[in-house]
Design a protein around this motif. Sequence first.
Motif, mmCIF file in Angstrom:
data_model
loop_
_atom_site.group_PDB
_atom_site.id
_atom_site.type_symbol
_atom_site.label_atom_id
_atom_site.label_comp_id
_atom_site.label_asym_id
_atom_site.label_seq_id
_atom_site.Cartn_x
_atom_site.Cartn_y
_atom_site.Cartn_z
ATOM 1 N N LEU A 279 -6.461 4.351 -4.535
ATOM 2 C CA LEU A 279 -5.547 3.976 -3.454
ATOM 3 C C LEU A 279 -6.269 3.173 -2.380
ATOM 4 O O LEU A 279 -5.725 2.212 -1.829
ATOM 5 C CB LEU A 279 -4.915 5.233 -2.866
ATOM 6 N N SER A 280 -7.496 3.558 -2.079
ATOM 7 C CA SER A 280 -8.283 2.794 -1.111
ATOM 8 C C SER A 280 -8.577 1.402 -1.661
ATOM 9 O O SER A 280 -8.478 0.401 -0.946
ATOM 10 C CB SER A 280 -9.588 3.533 -0.806
ATOM 11 N N GLY A 281 -8.918 1.341 -2.944
ATOM 12 C CA GLY A 281 -9.218 0.052 -3.560
ATOM 13 C C GLY A 281 -8.039 -0.888 -3.522
ATOM 14 O O GLY A 281 -8.184 -2.094 -3.286
ATOM 15 N N TYR B 244 -11.398 5.115 4.123
ATOM 16 C CA TYR B 244 -10.676 6.218 3.508
ATOM 17 C C TYR B 244 -9.224 5.827 3.292
ATOM 18 O O TYR B 244 -8.656 5.105 4.095
ATOM 19 C CB TYR B 244 -10.756 7.456 4.396
ATOM 20 N N PRO B 245 -8.618 6.235 2.176
ATOM 21 C CA PRO B 245 -7.268 5.764 1.865
ATOM 22 C C PRO B 245 -6.279 5.924 3.018
ATOM 23 O O PRO B 245 -6.029 7.021 3.475
ATOM 24 C CB PRO B 245 -6.863 6.658 0.682
ATOM 25 N N PHE B 246 -5.778 4.772 3.486
ATOM 26 C CA PHE B 246 -4.654 4.737 4.410
ATOM 27 C C PHE B 246 -4.965 5.319 5.778
ATOM 28 O O PHE B 246 -4.063 5.711 6.486
ATOM 29 C CB PHE B 246 -3.443 5.422 3.786
ATOM 30 N N THR B 247 -6.227 5.406 6.176
ATOM 31 C CA THR B 247 -6.489 5.826 7.550
ATOM 32 C C THR B 247 -6.563 4.625 8.474
ATOM 33 O O THR B 247 -6.383 4.760 9.667
ATOM 34 C CB THR B 247 -7.817 6.601 7.655
ATOM 35 N N ASP B 248 -6.827 3.437 7.937
ATOM 36 C CA ASP B 248 -6.975 2.285 8.819
ATOM 37 C C ASP B 248 -6.672 1.011 8.075
ATOM 38 O O ASP B 248 -7.519 0.155 7.911
ATOM 39 C CB ASP B 248 -8.414 2.246 9.370
ATOM 40 N N ALA C 153 -14.553 4.912 -13.131
ATOM 41 C CA ALA C 153 -13.931 3.589 -13.095
ATOM 42 C C ALA C 153 -13.463 3.243 -11.688
ATOM 43 O O ALA C 153 -13.574 2.083 -11.251
ATOM 44 C CB ALA C 153 -12.760 3.533 -14.072
ATOM 45 N N ALA C 154 -12.955 4.241 -10.958
ATOM 46 C CA ALA C 154 -12.487 3.997 -9.595
ATOM 47 C C ALA C 154 -13.642 3.636 -8.668
ATOM 48 O O ALA C 154 -13.516 2.740 -7.820
ATOM 49 C CB ALA C 154 -11.753 5.229 -9.069
ATOM 50 N N VAL C 155 -14.777 4.316 -8.820
ATOM 51 C CA VAL C 155 -15.944 4.013 -7.989
ATOM 52 C C VAL C 155 -16.464 2.612 -8.299
ATOM 53 O O VAL C 155 -16.836 1.851 -7.385
ATOM 54 C CB VAL C 155 -17.038 5.078 -8.194
ATOM 55 N N ASP C 156 -16.490 2.243 -9.576
ATOM 56 C CA ASP C 156 -16.899 0.885 -9.937
ATOM 57 C C ASP C 156 -15.986 -0.150 -9.282
ATOM 58 O O ASP C 156 -16.443 -1.192 -8.799
ATOM 59 C CB ASP C 156 -16.858 0.707 -11.457
ATOM 60 N N ALA C 157 -14.687 0.151 -9.243
ATOM 61 C CA ALA C 157 -13.747 -0.773 -8.611
ATOM 62 C C ALA C 157 -14.042 -0.921 -7.128
ATOM 63 O O ALA C 157 -14.002 -2.031 -6.580
ATOM 64 C CB ALA C 157 -12.315 -0.281 -8.826
ATOM 65 N N SER D 42 0.830 -1.199 0.000
ATOM 66 C CA SER D 42 0.000 0.000 0.000
ATOM 67 C C SER D 42 0.869 1.255 0.000
ATOM 68 O O SER D 42 0.559 2.238 -0.682
ATOM 69 C CB SER D 42 -0.935 0.001 1.216
ATOM 70 N N ALA D 43 1.948 1.222 0.761
ATOM 71 C CA ALA D 43 2.877 2.358 0.781
ATOM 72 C C ALA D 43 3.537 2.540 -0.579
ATOM 73 O O ALA D 43 3.706 3.674 -1.059
ATOM 74 C CB ALA D 43 3.939 2.148 1.859
ATOM 75 N N VAL D 44 3.903 1.426 -1.211
ATOM 76 C CA VAL D 44 4.501 1.518 -2.543
ATOM 77 C C VAL D 44 3.515 2.151 -3.523
ATOM 78 O O VAL D 44 3.889 2.999 -4.344
ATOM 79 C CB VAL D 44 4.946 0.131 -3.038
ATOM 80 N N GLY D 45 2.241 1.753 -3.432
ATOM 81 C CA GLY D 45 1.232 2.356 -4.293
ATOM 82 C C GLY D 45 1.126 3.850 -4.071
ATOM 83 O O GLY D 45 0.982 4.631 -5.025
ATOM 84 N N LEU D 46 1.199 4.268 -2.818
ATOM 85 C CA LEU D 46 1.141 5.695 -2.493
ATOM 86 C C LEU D 46 2.352 6.424 -3.070
ATOM 87 O O LEU D 46 2.225 7.525 -3.626
ATOM 88 C CB LEU D 46 1.076 5.865 -0.978
#
Length: 411
Positions: A240-242, A405-409, A324-328, A102-106
């Motif tokens: 990022l959340s996905g 939410y992305p990367f909060t938990d 597309a992101a929301v569909d994912a 996840s960090a790498v993606g960020l």
Amino acid sequence: MTYTQSVQATEPVPLADDSPARILERARRLAEELRKGESERDRHRILAWEPLQAFRQSGLGALQLPREHAGADVSMATLAEVTAILAEADASVAQVALVHWSAVGLILHSALPARRPFFIERIQQGDLFGNASAEGPKHVAGFVQSSLRHEHGRYLLNGEKFYATGVQYSDWFYVPAVFADERRFVFLPTRTTGVTVFDDWTGIGQRTTASGRVTLDDVVIDPADILQAQGKGDGSNERLSGLAHVLHSAIELGIGRAAVRDTLGFIREHAHPPRGSNAQAATEDFFTIRAVGEITLLDEIAEALVQRAAAQLDLAYAELTEHAAVDALHKVCHAKIVTEQFALTAAQRLFELGGTHSALEEHNFSRHWRNSRTHSLHDGTRWKYFTLGNRVLNGKKPDPFTLGYPFTDIG
């Protein structure tokens, strides 16, 4: 207590020429190594320093890097399957790997262009990245009290994080913090002045993730390592959340597979036919066979939904649109719901089909249920049902705070 063990330098195996099939084979070889002693590590909470050193050396930490940077540029489908393979072997190690990926993606999609090459080099060299987000059980999800301030020409970070998965093992970690009333993501070295990592994680499951507290006391931050945390209206937050939540689903898939593996082995080698059965062996009992068929089907459905969500997320990264992101994210909701059901059901069926002998402490089969139950609490499935229903009934897109939410938990 604080940790004292340091991480030894290693030379990761290059990935650039590996096909998806060879990547999966590499993951299976690592999984064989992780499986050795996994139950004992859980039973006695022996931290996974050696298994994570093996993860570093495997080169799998660089899976997402482009090939020109000695990575494999893998699809989300491949990354999800690698995660599931590792989670079947050791759910704690897979959880630490999830945080790293996840960090790498960020870094790849949000880091400042001038700083990105530095972090890519660190990833190539096998550095491990952790995460410290949650700020305590009483705080509202997504609430950030940790602060970043500019004082006398320096950026100083202060705060306390409730659990910080992977930080104890990591070289770097990132935290959300507030600067001038806006949220930021801050990357920092783990072993730096002002950072204290506590080995006080007492979860019933995933016991060796070392998800202890982290305190931050006037930690000096390089301004190049401060990232914007606000969405750009192009689905970046959703993507990022996905990414994180597809991998969460893959961990549940792997935990469920581990429970099925032990169920089949125990039925074949130790279980006796249940009372009332006319079968001569547990493997011949009608209801046992039926239950194995049921859990096998759930396994297939869970895997298919993870792969579908991963494929949709790949499409979202290719299109770079909010739609597309929301569909994912909605596909991720399906996967998370069913993989959690699969893991918890498989862990329960192990005892139902194995009988009283399967409950002996020497087998430590309870770890599958404990791992799934503990892991699933990071990301409340009840909100996944709400997200799906709200879209079908009201045409609403996901609320980032209820989906995750992305990367909060993500720890």
